[in-house]
Write a protein that holds these residues in place. Structure first.
Motif, PDB file in Angstrom:
ATOM      1  N   HIS A 158     -43.480 -65.518 -29.614  1.00  0.00           N
ATOM      2  CA  HIS A 158     -45.106 -64.973 -29.351  1.00  0.00           C
ATOM      3  C   HIS A 158     -45.115 -63.523 -29.419  1.00  0.00           C
ATOM      4  O   HIS A 158     -45.984 -62.988 -30.177  1.00  0.00           O
ATOM      5  N   GLN A 159     -44.085 -62.806 -28.789  1.00  0.00           N
ATOM      6  CA  GLN A 159     -44.282 -61.446 -29.091  1.00  0.00           C
ATOM      7  C   GLN A 159     -44.092 -60.797 -30.351  1.00  0.00           C
ATOM      8  O   GLN A 159     -45.022 -60.253 -30.699  1.00  0.00           O
ATOM      9  N   ALA A 160     -43.265 -61.508 -31.126  1.00  0.00           N
ATOM     10  CA  ALA A 160     -43.079 -61.217 -32.533  1.00  0.00           C
ATOM     11  C   ALA A 160     -44.064 -61.611 -33.284  1.00  0.00           C
ATOM     12  O   ALA A 160     -44.715 -60.531 -34.110  1.00  0.00           O
ATOM     13  N   LEU A 161     -45.029 -62.637 -33.185  1.00  0.00           N
ATOM     14  CA  LEU A 161     -45.963 -63.176 -33.715  1.00  0.00           C
ATOM     15  C   LEU A 161     -47.289 -61.846 -33.317  1.00  0.00           C
ATOM     16  O   LEU A 161     -47.818 -61.489 -34.215  1.00  0.00           O
ATOM     17  N   TRP A 162     -47.070 -61.545 -32.252  1.00  0.00           N
ATOM     18  CA  TRP A 162     -48.245 -60.566 -31.807  1.00  0.00           C
ATOM     19  C   TRP A 162     -48.132 -59.355 -32.435  1.00  0.00           C
ATOM     20  O   TRP A 162     -48.993 -58.633 -32.779  1.00  0.00           O
ATOM     21  N   HIS A 163     -46.832 -59.004 -32.382  1.00  0.00           N
ATOM     22  CA  HIS A 163     -46.380 -57.708 -33.230  1.00  0.00           C
ATOM     23  C   HIS A 163     -46.767 -57.828 -34.779  1.00  0.00           C
ATOM     24  O   HIS A 163     -47.484 -56.913 -35.375  1.00  0.00           O
TER      25      HIS A 163
ATOM     26  N   SER B 129     -39.943 -56.462 -32.460  1.00  0.00           N
ATOM     27  CA  SER B 129     -39.802 -57.405 -33.391  1.00  0.00           C
ATOM     28  C   SER B 129     -40.666 -58.169 -34.013  1.00  0.00           C
ATOM     29  O   SER B 129     -42.067 -58.259 -33.742  1.00  0.00           O
ATOM     30  N   THR B 130     -40.447 -58.439 -35.346  1.00  0.00           N
ATOM     31  CA  THR B 130     -41.499 -59.164 -36.154  1.00  0.00           C
ATOM     32  C   THR B 130     -40.901 -60.825 -36.238  1.00  0.00           C
ATOM     33  O   THR B 130     -39.542 -61.178 -36.050  1.00  0.00           O
ATOM     34  N   MET B 131     -41.569 -61.516 -36.602  1.00  0.00           N
ATOM     35  CA  MET B 131     -41.221 -63.004 -37.064  1.00  0.00           C
ATOM     36  C   MET B 131     -39.873 -63.000 -37.931  1.00  0.00           C
ATOM     37  O   MET B 131     -39.033 -63.845 -37.486  1.00  0.00           O
ATOM     38  N   ALA B 132     -39.846 -62.482 -38.934  1.00  0.00           N
ATOM     39  CA  ALA B 132     -38.760 -62.311 -39.697  1.00  0.00           C
ATOM     40  C   ALA B 132     -37.437 -61.628 -39.152  1.00  0.00           C
ATOM     41  O   ALA B 132     -36.317 -62.258 -39.261  1.00  0.00           O
ATOM     42  N   THR B 133     -37.511 -60.650 -38.227  1.00  0.00           N
ATOM     43  CA  THR B 133     -36.215 -60.241 -37.650  1.00  0.00           C
ATOM     44  C   THR B 133     -36.002 -61.211 -36.417  1.00  0.00           C
ATOM     45  O   THR B 133     -34.676 -61.147 -36.118  1.00  0.00           O
ATOM     46  N   TYR B 134     -36.964 -61.616 -35.810  1.00  0.00           N
ATOM     47  CA  TYR B 134     -36.815 -62.558 -34.738  1.00  0.00           C
ATOM     48  C   TYR B 134     -35.785 -64.051 -35.452  1.00  0.00           C
ATOM     49  O   TYR B 134     -34.645 -64.427 -34.997  1.00  0.00           O
ATOM     50  N   MET B 135     -36.214 -64.286 -36.535  1.00  0.00           N
ATOM     51  CA  MET B 135     -35.646 -65.489 -37.237  1.00  0.00           C
ATOM     52  C   MET B 135     -34.185 -64.859 -37.425  1.00  0.00           C
ATOM     53  O   MET B 135     -33.255 -65.815 -37.243  1.00  0.00           O
ATOM     54  N   VAL B 136     -33.976 -63.881 -38.193  1.00  0.00           N
ATOM     55  CA  VAL B 136     -32.419 -63.390 -38.433  1.00  0.00           C
ATOM     56  C   VAL B 136     -31.564 -63.260 -37.394  1.00  0.00           C
ATOM     57  O   VAL B 136     -30.711 -63.732 -37.216  1.00  0.00           O
ATOM     58  N   VAL B 137     -32.307 -62.464 -36.191  1.00  0.00           N
ATOM     59  CA  VAL B 137     -31.607 -62.523 -35.025  1.00  0.00           C
ATOM     60  C   VAL B 137     -31.056 -63.871 -34.296  1.00  0.00           C
ATOM     61  O   VAL B 137     -30.020 -63.948 -34.174  1.00  0.00           O
ATOM     62  N   GLU B 138     -32.146 -64.632 -34.174  1.00  0.00           N
ATOM     63  CA  GLU B 138     -31.941 -66.175 -33.732  1.00  0.00           C
ATOM     64  C   GLU B 138     -31.000 -66.970 -34.547  1.00  0.00           C
ATOM     65  O   GLU B 138     -30.122 -67.602 -34.096  1.00  0.00           O
ATOM     66  N   GLY B 139     -31.314 -66.963 -35.767  1.00  0.00           N
ATOM     67  CA  GLY B 139     -30.645 -68.012 -36.786  1.00  0.00           C
ATOM     68  C   GLY B 139     -29.444 -67.370 -36.987  1.00  0.00           C
ATOM     69  O   GLY B 139     -28.673 -68.346 -36.972  1.00  0.00           O
TER      70      GLY B 139
END
Lengths: 338, 276
Positions: A103-108, A284-294
Motif C-alpha cells: 500500500h505504501q509503495a502504491l501510495w508513493h 519504495s515503488t510497486m516495481a522496487t517492492y516487486m523486485v525486493v519481495e520476489g
C-alpha cells in the motif's frame, strides 16, 4: 524502466496504439467493406509469413508468453526453481491487498504520478514558452537541456546519491553559503525522501517535456498569434488564449506518458534507496517492492502476483485516460485514418 | 509586454536560459570534475574544485580491464539489439502497412499491446525462460528479450511511415515488373531510412541504458554491461568516492557522444512520434 529513451518514446505513441487496438478490433467484428476479396495468392501469403514471422515469433516468445507466465506463477507459492506445485489460488492477491508495504509503495507511485504532473508540467511549459521566442543558439540550448534525459537512470542515481548524502556536495554548498539550517539528510530523512526523488525526477525528465511542448508550439500556425497581435492582445494574453489551448493535445499525451512512467518507476529508486540508504521504505515503488519481495526474498510466486497487479493498474489507468482524456485527440485519427 | 524582438531578443530570456543550462549541466559537470579530485579533497571540501587536479582516478579506470569489458559488452548488446529490432521491425511493418490480409488488424493490435507490457511485468518469467534456454550470464540472454520488447515502438513508428509511401510509386514499380519483395528492397528500404535511423537510435539508447533486464539475467561480473558495472563499482568502492565519480563520468560519455551525434534525429523522432 529499462529503455529510457526507447521506453518513453514507446509510450509517445501509446495513444496511437490504443486507437489502433480499438480500430483493429472493430475491423475484425465487421468485415472490411472495401475488401474486394480477390483472395491473396500463395506467393503473397509466403511473403507475409517470411516478413512478419520472425518479429511475431520473437514478440510472442519473449513478451506475450512471459507475461502470461507471470499471470500463471502469480497463483502459486513458489521459490523460483522447479515446476511450481503449491497452488494457492488468489492467496497472493489477498496478501497484496492486506500488505501495508505494498500500500505504501502504491501510495508513493500515486504521489510521484501526481507530483510529476504538477511540478514538471508548469515548469516545462514556462521553459518552452521561454525558448519558443527568438533566441540565438536555441538548438544548442535544446540539446543541453536534453542531456539529463539521455543519461542512464543508474548513472543519474549514483551521481545524485553521492551529491545528496548527508556529507555530500549539496549540503556543503548550502553550508558554505551560510545556509546551515537548510542542510538536510536528503535521502534518509523519511519525510523528505519523496521530495528529493521528485527533484531528481524533475531534473531528469523536464527536458523531455520541454522538447515535446516546443515541438507542439512550433506546429501552431504563426498567423494565429499575428492575428491576436493585430487585435491588440498582449504577449501573455496570446499565450494564455492561443498557445496553451492549442498545446492541449501535446500536454495530454505528455501527461499520459508521465503517469505511466511514474507507475513503473524502478531504476532510480532501486539504485539510490537500495544502495545508498538503508532500505527502500522511504520511497519504495510497486516495481522496487516487486523486485525486493520476489527476487531478493525468493518469493517468486508473490513477486509475479505483484507484477500482474502493476500491469492491471497501468492498464486501467491507461484505458480510463484514453477513454476520457485522449478521446477527443484521437477521434479524428480514428475515423479519418485507415 | 510587447515583443522586443530586436535582432537578439530579450536579455532576460538569455539569463533564464543560462540559469536553466547551469541547473541541467551542473551535476554532470560536478561528476566529471569530481573525478579529478582525491578522496581527502572530497571529504574536506565536497563541493570545491580539484586542488591539485589529479588524473589518477581516470587513468585507473581507463586502464582497468573491467571498464573496457563492460563497454564492450554494452556495445555488443546495444548494436545487436538495434540491428535486429530495426530489421525485424521494418519487415513486419512493411507487411502491416502494405499488405491486405485477414488478421492484419489483429496482428497490429498484438504488437501495439506490447506497449502496455513493461519489462517489469514479465521479468521473472523472462529470467526463467532465459535460464531454460541456457542463456543466463550470456549477452544473447539480454539481447533476445530486448529485441522483443523493442519491436512495438519500432513497428508503431514505422507503419505510418511505410504507409505514407505513395501508392503510385508501388504501381510504377509493378509496371516495371518489380515484385513486391523487390519493391520492398529497392524502394521501401531506401525511402524509409530516416524512420529506420530514428527507431534505431531509440533502440540503441534504450538498450545502452537498460538496467532491470541485465540485473536479472547477468550475475557474473564478466558479463556485466555498463549500468550494472556502475552499480557494482559504486558499491565495491563505496568509500572511494573520487574513483566512483571517475567511473560514472566515463560511463556517461558513450551515450552523450552518441546523443550529440544524432541529437536532431532523436528529438525529431520523439516529436514526430507525437505528431503522428
Amino acid at each position: 524502466m529499462s529503455s529510457n529513451v526507447g521506453g518513453k518514446s514507446t509510450t509517445v505513441t501509446e495513444d496511437a496504439s490504443g486507437k489502433r487496438v480499438r480500430s483493429g478490433g472493430g475491423a475484425q467484428t465487421s468485415p472490411p467493406p472495401r475488401a474486394r476479396r480477390r483472395g491473396i495468392g500463395w506467393a503473397q501469403r509466403l511473403e507475409i509469413a517470411v516478413l512478419s514471422g520472425p518479429a511475431l515469433l520473437m514478440f510472442v516468445g519473449f513478451v506475450i508468453f512471459p507475461v502470461l507466465m507471470a499471470a500463471y506463477y502469480g497463483f502459486y507459492r513458489w521459490k523460483g526453481y522447479g515446476v511450481p506445485t503449491n497452488f494457492v489460488g488468489l492467496d497472493n492477491y489477498r496478501t497484496i491487498l492486506q500488505d501495508s508495504s505494498f500500500h505504501q509503495a502504491l501510495w508513493h507511485n500515486g504521489q510521484i504520478a501526481v507530483l510529476s504532473l504538477v511540478l514538471q508540467g508548469p515548469i516545462a511549459i514556462c521553459l518552452a514558452l521561454l525558448l519558443n521566442r527568438k533566441v540565438r543558439g536555441q538548438s544548442l540550448i535544446r540539446v543541453l537541456i536534453f542531456v539529463p534525459y539521455v543519461i542512464a537512470e543508474v548513472i543519474v542515481g549514483t551521481a545524485w546519491a553521492l551529491m545528496l548524502q548527508a556529507n555530500g556536495a549539496v549540503n556543503d554548498v548550502l553550508r558554505s553559503a551560510g545556509l546551515d539550517g537548510l542542510a538536510q539528510d536528503w535521502l534518509a530523512n523519511r519525510s523528505l525522501a519523496i521530495w528529493t526523488l521528485m527533484f531528481i525526477l524533475t531534473w531528469k525528465y523536464v527536458g523531455f517535456a520541454v522538447i515535446l511542448f516546443l515541438a507542439g508550439m512550433q506546429n501552431i500556425p504563426e498567423e494565429l498569434s499575428e492575428a491576436a497581435a493585430v487585435d491588440g492582445a498582449s504577449y501573455w494574453q496570446t499565450q494564455w488564449r492561443i498557445t496553451l489551448p492549442l498545446l492541449g493535445p501535446t500536454i495530454r499525451i505528455w501527461a499520459f506518458l508521465s503517469i505511466i512512467g511514474a507507475l513503473q518507476l524502478f531504476d532510480l529508486v532501486y539504485i539510490i534507496w537500495g544502495q545508498y540508504v538503508a532500505s527502500t521504505a522511504g520511497t519504495s515503488t510497486m516495481a522496487t517492492y516487486m523486485v525486493v519481495e520476489g527476487r531478493n526474498a525468493a518469493n517468486y510466486g508473490y513477486g509475479n502476483a505483484v507484477a500482474v497487479v502493476i500491469f492491471f493498474i497501468s492498464l486501467i489507468i491507461a484505458l480510463v485516460y484514453q477513454r476520457f482524456v485522449l478521446r477527443r485527440d484521437t477521434e479524428g485519427a480514428l475515423t479519418g485514418g485507415r | 509586454m510587447a515583443r522586443n524582438d530586436a535582432r537578439w531578443g530579450n536579455p532576460a530570456v538569455y539569463a533564464a536560459a543560462l540559469l536553466l543550462i547551469g541547473l541541467m549541466l551542473g551535476p554532470v559537470i560536478y561528476i566529471i570534475i569530481g573525478g579529478f579530485r582525491t578522496n581527502s579533497q572530497i571529504i574536506t571540501d565536497p563541493a570545491g574544485l580539484p586542488h591539485p587536479w589529479v588524473g589518477a582516478n581516470y587513468t585507473d579506470v581507463l586502464t582497468s580491464d573491467t571498464f573496457w569489458r563492460q563497454v564492450g559488452n554494452s556495445t555488443i548488446v546495444a548494436l545487436a539489439t538495434t540491428v535486429a529490432v530495426v530489421t525485424l521491425g521494418v519487415m513486419a511493418s512493411y507487411v502491416l502497412a502494405r499488405y491486405r490480409f485477414r488478421g492484419r488488424g489483429a496482428m497490429y493490435a498484438l504488437f501495439a499491446s506490447g506497449l502496455m507490457f513493461p519489462v517489469t511485468v514479465a521479468i521473472t518469467p523472462l529470467y526463467i525462460l532465459v535460464k531454460n534456454l541456457g542463456l543466463v550470464n550470456t549477452l544473447p540472454g539480454v539481447i533476445l528479450p530486448q529485441i522483443a520488447f523493442g519491436l512495438p515502438t519500432t513497428i508503431i513508428i514505422l507503419v505510418p511511415f511505410l504507409r505514407a509511401i505513395p501508392k503510385e510509386i508501388e504501381e510504377a514499380a509493378a509496371i516495371d515488373r518489380c515484385s513486391r519483395l523487390g519493391f520492398f528492397w529497392r524502394m521501401v528500404l531506401p525511402l524509409s531510412v530516416p524512420g529506420l535511423i530514428t527507431t534505431g537510435i531509440l533502440a540503441f539508447i534504450g538498450s545502452w541504458n537498460s538496467y532491470l533486464l541485465p540485473l536479472f539475467i547477468l550475475n557474473d561480473q564478466d558479463s556485466f554491461t555498463l549500468p550494472l558495472g556502475v552499480q557494482a563499482f559504486s558499491s565495491q568502492y563505496s568509500v572511494d568516492t573520487a574513483k566512483v565519480l571517475a567511473f560514472t563520468s566515463l560511463s556517461m560519455i558513450p551515450a552523450l557522444v552518441f546523443f550529440s551525434l544524432f541529437e536532431r534525429r532523436i528529438v525529431g523522432g520523439l516529436t514526430g512520434a507525437v505528431k503522428g
